[in-house]
Write a protein that holds these residues in place. Structure first.
Motif, PDB file in Angstrom:
ATOM      1  N   LEU A  87     -41.441 -72.250  68.106  1.00 50.33           N
ATOM      2  CA  LEU A  87     -41.777 -71.925  69.487  1.00 50.33           C
ATOM      3  C   LEU A  87     -42.286 -70.498  69.625  1.00 50.33           C
ATOM      4  N   ILE A  88     -41.750 -69.577  68.853  1.00 55.82           N
ATOM      5  CA  ILE A  88     -42.265 -68.204  68.863  1.00 55.82           C
ATOM      6  C   ILE A  88     -43.749 -68.208  68.510  1.00 55.82           C
ATOM      7  N   PHE A  89     -44.107 -68.966  67.468  1.00 50.35           N
ATOM      8  CA  PHE A  89     -45.508 -69.066  67.055  1.00 50.35           C
ATOM      9  C   PHE A  89     -46.357 -69.743  68.128  1.00 50.35           C
ATOM     10  N   ALA A  90     -45.918 -70.906  68.613  1.00 51.94           N
ATOM     11  CA  ALA A  90     -46.719 -71.671  69.562  1.00 51.94           C
ATOM     12  C   ALA A  90     -46.929 -70.909  70.862  1.00 51.94           C
ATOM     13  N   MET A  91     -45.901 -70.211  71.340  1.00 49.31           N
ATOM     14  CA  MET A  91     -46.033 -69.472  72.592  1.00 49.31           C
ATOM     15  C   MET A  91     -46.961 -68.272  72.420  1.00 49.31           C
ATOM     16  N   HIS A  92     -46.925 -67.630  71.271  1.00 50.57           N
ATOM     17  CA  HIS A  92     -47.905 -66.572  70.991  1.00 50.57           C
ATOM     18  C   HIS A  92     -49.317 -67.135  71.072  1.00 50.57           C
ATOM     19  N   CYS A  93     -49.539 -68.301  70.461  1.00 48.32           N
ATOM     20  CA  CYS A  93     -50.871 -68.898  70.458  1.00 48.32           C
ATOM     21  C   CYS A  93     -51.329 -69.271  71.872  1.00 48.32           C
ATOM     22  N   GLN A  94     -50.406 -69.667  72.735  1.00 52.48           N
ATOM     23  CA  GLN A  94     -50.754 -69.929  74.134  1.00 52.48           C
ATOM     24  C   GLN A  94     -51.308 -68.671  74.790  1.00 52.48           C
ATOM     25  N   GLN A  95     -50.666 -67.541  74.522  1.00 54.28           N
ATOM     26  CA  GLN A  95     -51.112 -66.282  75.112  1.00 54.28           C
ATOM     27  C   GLN A  95     -52.489 -65.893  74.565  1.00 54.28           C
ATOM     28  N   VAL A  96     -52.661 -66.106  73.257  1.00 50.34           N
ATOM     29  CA  VAL A  96     -53.957 -65.789  72.644  1.00 50.34           C
ATOM     30  C   VAL A  96     -55.065 -66.626  73.271  1.00 50.34           C
ATOM     31  N   ALA A  97     -54.806 -67.898  73.493  1.00 49.43           N
ATOM     32  CA  ALA A  97     -55.813 -68.769  74.096  1.00 49.43           C
ATOM     33  C   ALA A  97     -56.191 -68.296  75.490  1.00 49.43           C
ATOM     34  N   CYS A  98     -55.240 -67.763  76.226  1.00 49.24           N
ATOM     35  CA  CYS A  98     -55.544 -67.224  77.556  1.00 49.24           C
ATOM     36  C   CYS A  98     -56.495 -66.038  77.448  1.00 49.24           C
ATOM     37  N   VAL A  99     -56.273 -65.177  76.465  1.00 54.84           N
ATOM     38  CA  VAL A  99     -57.166 -64.032  76.265  1.00 54.84           C
ATOM     39  C   VAL A  99     -58.553 -64.510  75.856  1.00 54.84           C
ATOM     40  N   VAL A 100     -58.606 -65.450  74.903  1.00 59.97           N
ATOM     41  CA  VAL A 100     -59.886 -65.963  74.420  1.00 59.97           C
ATOM     42  C   VAL A 100     -60.690 -66.572  75.560  1.00 59.97           C
ATOM     43  N   GLN A 240     -56.038 -74.316  83.638  1.00 54.82           N
ATOM     44  CA  GLN A 240     -57.048 -74.572  82.607  1.00 54.82           C
ATOM     45  C   GLN A 240     -56.530 -74.358  81.191  1.00 54.82           C
ATOM     46  N   THR A 241     -55.624 -73.399  81.022  1.00 51.67           N
ATOM     47  CA  THR A 241     -55.275 -72.997  79.661  1.00 51.67           C
ATOM     48  C   THR A 241     -53.780 -72.923  79.413  1.00 51.67           C
ATOM     49  N   LEU A 242     -53.072 -72.073  80.135  1.00 52.11           N
ATOM     50  CA  LEU A 242     -51.676 -71.797  79.825  1.00 52.11           C
ATOM     51  C   LEU A 242     -50.809 -73.043  79.961  1.00 52.11           C
ATOM     52  N   GLY A 243     -50.966 -73.787  81.051  1.00 47.57           N
ATOM     53  CA  GLY A 243     -50.149 -74.984  81.267  1.00 47.57           C
ATOM     54  C   GLY A 243     -50.370 -76.047  80.212  1.00 47.57           C
ATOM     55  N   PRO A 244     -51.626 -76.482  79.988  1.00 52.62           N
ATOM     56  CA  PRO A 244     -51.854 -77.495  78.956  1.00 52.62           C
ATOM     57  C   PRO A 244     -51.379 -77.072  77.569  1.00 52.62           C
ATOM     58  N   LEU A 245     -51.660 -75.824  77.167  1.00 53.46           N
ATOM     59  CA  LEU A 245     -51.252 -75.404  75.833  1.00 53.46           C
ATOM     60  C   LEU A 245     -49.750 -75.201  75.725  1.00 53.46           C
ATOM     61  N   ALA A 246     -49.109 -74.830  76.831  1.00 59.19           N
ATOM     62  CA  ALA A 246     -47.649 -74.722  76.806  1.00 59.19           C
ATOM     63  C   ALA A 246     -47.022 -76.074  76.536  1.00 59.19           C
ATOM     64  N   HIS A 247     -47.426 -77.083  77.292  1.00 54.39           N
ATOM     65  CA  HIS A 247     -46.818 -78.401  77.133  1.00 54.39           C
ATOM     66  C   HIS A 247     -47.187 -79.038  75.793  1.00 54.39           C
ATOM     67  N   LEU A 248     -48.406 -78.825  75.348  1.00 57.17           N
ATOM     68  CA  LEU A 248     -48.799 -79.347  74.035  1.00 57.17           C
ATOM     69  C   LEU A 248     -48.050 -78.626  72.913  1.00 57.17           C
ATOM     70  N   GLY A 249     -48.007 -77.309  72.972  1.00 57.62           N
ATOM     71  CA  GLY A 249     -47.349 -76.547  71.918  1.00 57.62           C
ATOM     72  C   GLY A 249     -45.859 -76.793  71.855  1.00 57.62           C
ATOM     73  N   TRP A 250     -45.198 -76.756  73.012  1.00 58.72           N
ATOM     74  CA  TRP A 250     -43.756 -77.044  73.043  1.00 58.72           C
ATOM     75  C   TRP A 250     -43.470 -78.425  72.466  1.00 58.72           C
ATOM     76  N   SER A 251     -44.253 -79.404  72.918  1.00 61.16           N
ATOM     77  CA  SER A 251     -44.008 -80.782  72.493  1.00 61.16           C
ATOM     78  C   SER A 251     -44.184 -80.938  70.990  1.00 61.16           C
ATOM     79  N   ALA A 252     -45.170 -80.253  70.423  1.00 55.22           N
ATOM     80  CA  ALA A 252     -45.372 -80.307  68.973  1.00 55.22           C
ATOM     81  C   ALA A 252     -44.165 -79.716  68.244  1.00 55.22           C
ATOM     82  N   CYS A 253     -43.636 -78.621  68.751  1.00 55.03           N
ATOM     83  CA  CYS A 253     -42.459 -77.996  68.124  1.00 55.03           C
ATOM     84  C   CYS A 253     -41.249 -78.924  68.201  1.00 55.03           C
ATOM     85  N   TRP A 254     -41.023 -79.529  69.361  1.00 60.33           N
ATOM     86  CA  TRP A 254     -39.886 -80.452  69.519  1.00 60.33           C
ATOM     87  C   TRP A 254     -40.045 -81.652  68.590  1.00 60.33           C
TER      88      TRP A 254
END
Length: 401
Positions: A87-100, A240-254
């Motif tokens: 989750l530490i990794f996935a949440m970092h990537c969510q933030q990066v996607a927002c910047v990108v 557009q970005t943070l919500g979809p990637l949060a739910h996708l990333g969290w779900s992948a980790c779980w």
């Protein structure tokens, strides 16, 4: 044979080697960081060195140029070993996607090469006392720094900031300057050296102990160009970005955590059957194994379908915030958070007290159960169901993404 010595499913694709290396480090320290509720610094160091912090950074900025599916692959693989690290990794990537996706060129050109080089681990600051789970509102407000022209002054307390004590930078949601409405929210980036950071309270949770999600107060002044998106338009970033990637990333980790638990149980059972006829005769045991696998296959299918819809929307310029798309994204989070936890409960029932409930069992089901219990609470399922009720009313034709 130890878990780390066994053949393991790799993430696959271009980044299998970096992923396996990060997972090996997570395996080495998972018990220690869980017992002490300490941040997995060694895992973060490996993510930096292997380039995975820059997975979602485009290649023109020096990053790996990873896709959404590759983010999910790495998150699943890390989750098989340690949910906190994943989750530490996935949440970092969510933030990066927002910047990108949303940062203007001056900020993107300044920040993305640092992320790609492994020098910038980003933490998310969106929680706030008194607003519950209302992500799209903010109480604390940005203001003009009277002593520094063009700078913004911030004073922000957040009760939960995953990895915040170790972050190099933060994406912080705050009410826009001079805004009168709580839903006029901006997202700003702040470097660690631009802030005075004060941690408070202790982090001693039931599970997710290595996520080190402590309370932080952040105060300081930042240049005005460090806004991600337009002032007051955080909602667009979320939809557009943070919500979809949060739910996708969290779900992948779980999913990774539940899959790792099932894999360890299956290996133990196969080893115990050796020397007999190689078969397990308990029909109840076989039924519970089947049910656990069914749950995980269901989550995996929904995860990949949702990722395909989000990717197609981004590539085709369609609106990912349409009710049918938002319902799908929310359904993924709801389903994954419930079914992955239930799969581990099935496994505990299947193998009993000795291997399902004791902390020293090689199955590590006890830790998986504790960690996954947080999933329905990580942005409350009750709140998501309320939102989905409204979205369902907006889609009377019951269309599907």
């Amino acid at each position: 044979m130890s878990e780390s010595a066994r053949p393991r499913p790799a993430a696959g694709g271009r980044f299998a080697q970096q992923t396996d290396q990060a997972r090996a480090v997570a395996e080495k320290y998972a018990q220690q960081t869980d017992a002490a509720a300490e941040f997995p610094v060694a895992v973060l160091d490996e993510l930096r060195a292997g380039g995975l912090l820059g997975l979602m950074v485009p290649t023109e900025y020096g990053g790996l140029g990873g896709t959404l599916d590759e983010l999910l692959d790495v998150s699943i693989a890390l989750g098989r070993t340690d949910l906190s690290a994943a989750l530490i990794f996935a949440m970092h990537c969510q933030q990066v996607a927002c910047v990108v996706t949303h940062a203007a060129p001056p900020l993107a050109e300044e920040l993305l090469p640092e992320i790609a080089a492994g020098r910038m681990y980003l933490a998310s600051v969106t929680t706030e006392s008194g607003k519950g789970g209302h992500l799209l509102t903010a109480g604390a407000q940005l203001s003009a720094d009277e002593g520094r022209s063009g700078h913004l002054e911030l004073d922000r307390f957040a009760p939960i900031v995953t990895g915040g004590a170790y972050a190099d930078g933060f994406l912080i949601s705050m009410r826009a300057p001079e805004a009168l409405s709580a839903d006029a929210v901006s997202l700003v980036f702040a470097r660690r050296d631009q802030l005075e950071i004060t941690a408070s309270g202790e982090w001693d949770p039931l599970g997710m102990r290595a996520s080190h999600s402590v309370a932080l107060r952040l105060t300081g002044s930042i240049p005005g160009h460090q806004v991600v998106g337009e002032h007051g338009e955080f909602r667009a970033v979320v939809l557009q970005t943070l919500g979809p990637l949060a739910h996708l990333g969290w779900s992948a980790c779980w999913l990774g955590t539940a899959a790792g638990a099932l894999s360890r149980v299956l290996r133990m059972l196969r080893e115990s059957a050796r020397g007999k006829d190689g078969r397990l005769e308990s029909e109840l045991l076989l039924s519970r194994l089947s049910r656990a696998r069914q749950r995980l296959d269901t989550v995996h299918a929904l995860l990949r379908h949702t990722a395909a819809v989000v990717t197609a929307a981004a590539e085709g310029g369609t609106d990912v915030s349409l009710p049918r798309n938002q319902l799908l994204i929310n359904s993924l989070k709801l389903t994954a958070s419930e079914e992955c936890h239930r799969a581990v409960e099935d496994l505990i029932d299947a193998v009993g007290l000795r291997h399902g409930y004791l902390r020293n069992s090689p199955t590590r089901l006890e830790k998986a159960l504790r960690d996954l219990r947080s999933a329905p609470l990580n942005y409350s399922n009750d709140r998501l169901h309320q939102a989905d009720g409204v979205l369902a009313l907006l889609d009377a034709g019951v269309s599907f993404a």
